[in-house]
Scaffold this motif. Sequence first.
Motif, PDB file in Angstrom:
ATOM      1  N   ARG A   1       2.104   1.720  -3.488  1.00 43.40           N
ATOM      2  CA  ARG A   1       1.036   2.223  -4.369  1.00 43.40           C
ATOM      3  C   ARG A   1       0.816   3.716  -4.160  1.00 43.40           C
ATOM      4  O   ARG A   1       0.753   4.487  -5.117  1.00 43.40           O
ATOM      5  CB  ARG A   1      -0.268   1.454  -4.119  1.00 43.40           C
ATOM      6  N   LEU A   2       0.689   4.119  -2.905  1.00 49.60           N
ATOM      7  CA  LEU A   2       0.467   5.539  -2.602  1.00 49.60           C
ATOM      8  C   LEU A   2       1.653   6.381  -3.057  1.00 49.60           C
ATOM      9  O   LEU A   2       1.475   7.479  -3.602  1.00 49.60           O
ATOM     10  CB  LEU A   2       0.222   5.729  -1.104  1.00 49.60           C
ATOM     11  N   SER A   3       2.862   5.872  -2.870  1.00 48.80           N
ATOM     12  CA  SER A   3       4.066   6.594  -3.293  1.00 48.80           C
ATOM     13  C   SER A   3       4.088   6.763  -4.805  1.00 48.80           C
ATOM     14  O   SER A   3       4.442   7.837  -5.313  1.00 48.80           O
ATOM     15  CB  SER A   3       5.304   5.837  -2.817  1.00 48.80           C
ATOM     16  N   SER A   4       3.681   5.718  -5.523  1.00 49.70           N
ATOM     17  CA  SER A   4       3.666   5.809  -6.991  1.00 49.70           C
ATOM     18  C   SER A   4       2.610   6.789  -7.492  1.00 49.70           C
ATOM     19  O   SER A   4       2.704   7.296  -8.607  1.00 49.70           O
ATOM     20  CB  SER A   4       3.438   4.429  -7.608  1.00 49.70           C
ATOM     21  N   GLU A   5       1.611   7.059  -6.661  1.00 49.29           N
ATOM     22  CA  GLU A   5       0.572   8.039  -7.020  1.00 49.29           C
ATOM     23  C   GLU A   5       0.971   9.455  -6.628  1.00 49.29           C
ATOM     24  O   GLU A   5       0.194  10.390  -6.795  1.00 49.29           O
ATOM     25  CB  GLU A   5      -0.754   7.661  -6.361  1.00 49.29           C
ATOM     26  N   GLY A   6       2.175   9.599  -6.050  1.00 48.84           N
ATOM     27  CA  GLY A   6       2.685  10.925  -5.743  1.00 48.84           C
ATOM     28  C   GLY A   6       2.438  11.403  -4.325  1.00 48.84           C
ATOM     29  O   GLY A   6       2.685  12.570  -4.012  1.00 48.84           O
ATOM     30  N   VAL A   7       1.958  10.531  -3.454  1.00 49.01           N
ATOM     31  CA  VAL A   7       1.725  10.921  -2.072  1.00 49.01           C
ATOM     32  C   VAL A   7       3.074  10.918  -1.342  1.00 49.01           C
ATOM     33  O   VAL A   7       3.863   9.970  -1.472  1.00 49.01           O
ATOM     34  CB  VAL A   7       0.733   9.962  -1.377  1.00 49.01           C
TER      35      VAL A   7
ATOM     36  N   GLU B   1       0.838  -1.209   0.000  1.00 45.78           N
ATOM     37  CA  GLU B   1       0.000   0.000   0.000  1.00 45.78           C
ATOM     38  C   GLU B   1       0.866   1.251   0.000  1.00 45.78           C
ATOM     39  O   GLU B   1       0.566   2.230  -0.686  1.00 45.78           O
ATOM     40  CB  GLU B   1      -0.938  -0.016   1.210  1.00 45.78           C
TER      41      GLU B   1
END
Length: 143
Positions: free
Chosen positions: A61-67, A58
């Motif tokens: 995933r969040l890191s890849s979305e720029g978070v 998770e």
Amino acid sequence: MDGVDENSPLFAIAVAAELAGMHPQTLRQYDRLGLVRPTRTAGKSRRYSMRDVVQLREIARLSSEGVSLEGIARILQLENQVAQLSARVRELEGALADELLNRPGRRVFAAGVEGEVISLKHGTRTQRRTELMIWTPRPDTDR
């Protein structure tokens, strides 16, 4: 396997990193930042649970979305809080249901005119209908 659940610390850092698709150094960094808290053995090595691996995925995933990592930390904190509160609500609902079922005289109900269930307070009765209906046949007009 008895006693093994999603929180059981099973995986060494190399295995957990492979399962999460990350480098072991990334897992160490996330541990230092508090994003994932693996269990420590007596020799201080990290042991990751399946829940930790899911959390690492998770994070990826969040890191890849720029978070940002700070944003991810806050999201994980809130998700964990929601999970804890949901578990507490289920626990309290169960306790309330048990209490209501175990009190004598608390499961009082009646059937309504249409067959619906009417809950009643302990010690009360339904209101009886007292109307009287009189039926008179209509005179035949064909006679």
